[in-house]
Design an enzyme around this catalytic site. Structure first.
Site, PDB file in Angstrom:
ATOM      1  N   CYS A 111       0.844  -1.203   0.000  1.00 36.07           N
ATOM      2  CA  CYS A 111       0.000   0.000   0.000  1.00 36.07           C
ATOM      3  C   CYS A 111       0.878   1.251   0.000  1.00 36.07           C
ATOM      4  CB  CYS A 111      -0.986  -0.028   1.156  1.00 36.07           C
ATOM      5  SG  CYS A 111      -2.362   1.134   0.906  1.00 36.07           S
ATOM      6  N   HIS A 117      -3.622  -5.143   1.014  1.00 36.12           N
ATOM      7  CA  HIS A 117      -3.046  -5.448   2.328  1.00 36.12           C
ATOM      8  C   HIS A 117      -3.129  -6.950   2.632  1.00 36.12           C
ATOM      9  CE1 HIS A 117      -2.287  -1.431   3.985  1.00 36.12           C
ATOM     10  NE2 HIS A 117      -3.327  -1.046   3.282  1.00 36.12           N
ATOM     11  N   GLU A 146      -1.366  -8.464   4.753  1.00 43.32           N
ATOM     12  CA  GLU A 146      -0.968  -8.680   6.149  1.00 43.32           C
ATOM     13  C   GLU A 146      -2.117  -8.547   7.140  1.00 43.32           C
ATOM     14  OE1 GLU A 146      -0.900  -4.194   5.984  1.00 43.32           O
ATOM     15  OE2 GLU A 146      -0.767  -5.890   4.612  1.00 43.32           O
TER      16      GLU A 146
END
Length: 231
Positions: A88, A172, A174
């Site tokens: 990002c 994202h 994660e």
């Protein structure tokens, strides 16, 4: 013992999520640095196996000292041969470091929530099929011509890209459920009213539906990425 992976984060709460957990399980310790809070970045990549720049609420176009320093550092290591990944904001910083640009959507749209990401035409099978990933951004990237686009979407056409050892993701991978709930609770008024933002309830339903496939993809991706063996 393996060299550590450098994690560059932009807030006090590390938010490295499942990415750090999977790399730790693969035998790679992590080292967190926060330039926004005064941490210095290493002079070279010699003492690290790889580097990951994570997201944050700021813009890659901000004229802040730490933003300028991160971009200069990425310029130096972008062709180091070590795996460099930006997520990002981190992907946007990396894009600027290699000569790209970061910009808002022409109609003021964002991508917040679970949005579909498609493999780019003719790209190697880093993304073997369309998938939904968690997104949280209102800016996108434009890239120089020597960059290979790996994945795309309707609103923001650059979702994943690669140039040699440097790679950027707009989404994202994660973010866990706790991270998602934290972001939603802190941004009910800022992002959720924008075009392209999913209502909170839809985000939570989509999390249950899409997370198993994302976890499998992230594990496969990181295993190949950190070893320099992506297709």
């Amino acid at each position: 013992m393996r060299l550590p992976v450098l994690y560059v984060v932009h807030q006090r709460r590390p938010a490295t999520g499942r990415v750090a957990r999977i790399l730790s399980a693969l035998g790679y310790p992590g080292e967190v640095r926060r330039p926004i809070h005064g941490d210095e970045l290493p002079p070279t990549m010699e003492e690290h196996a790889a580097a990951i720049f994570f997201g944050g609420p700021m813009s890659a176009n901000d004229d802040s000292a730490y933003i300028r320093e991160e971009i200069r550092w990425l310029e130096r290591v972008a062709d180091s041969g070590k795996p460099i990944l930006g997520i990002c904001l981190g992907g946007q910083l990396l894009a600027r470091a290699i000569g790209g640009e970061v910009h808002t959507h022409p109609l003021g749209h964002c991508e917040v929530g679970w949005h579909r990401v498609d493999p780019a035409d003719g790209a190697p099978p880093v993304f073997p099929k369309p998938m939904h990933f968690y997104q949280w951004h209102a800016e996108g990237m434009s890239l120089p011509p020597d960059v290979e686009v790996l994945a795309t979407s309707n609103r923001f056409p650059v979702q994943a890209w690669r140039r040699k050892n440097a790679m950027g993701l707009q989404f994202h991978p994660e973010v866990t459920e706790s991270g998602m709930r934290f972001w939603v609770s802190r941004n009910l008024d800022r992002f959720l009213p924008m075009p392209g933002a999913q209502p909170a309830a839809e985000q939570f339903r989509s999390h249950v539906r899409h997370t198993p496939a994302v976890v499998q993809w992230v594990r496969t991706f990181l295993t190949s990425w950190v070893a320099g063996k992506l297709p």
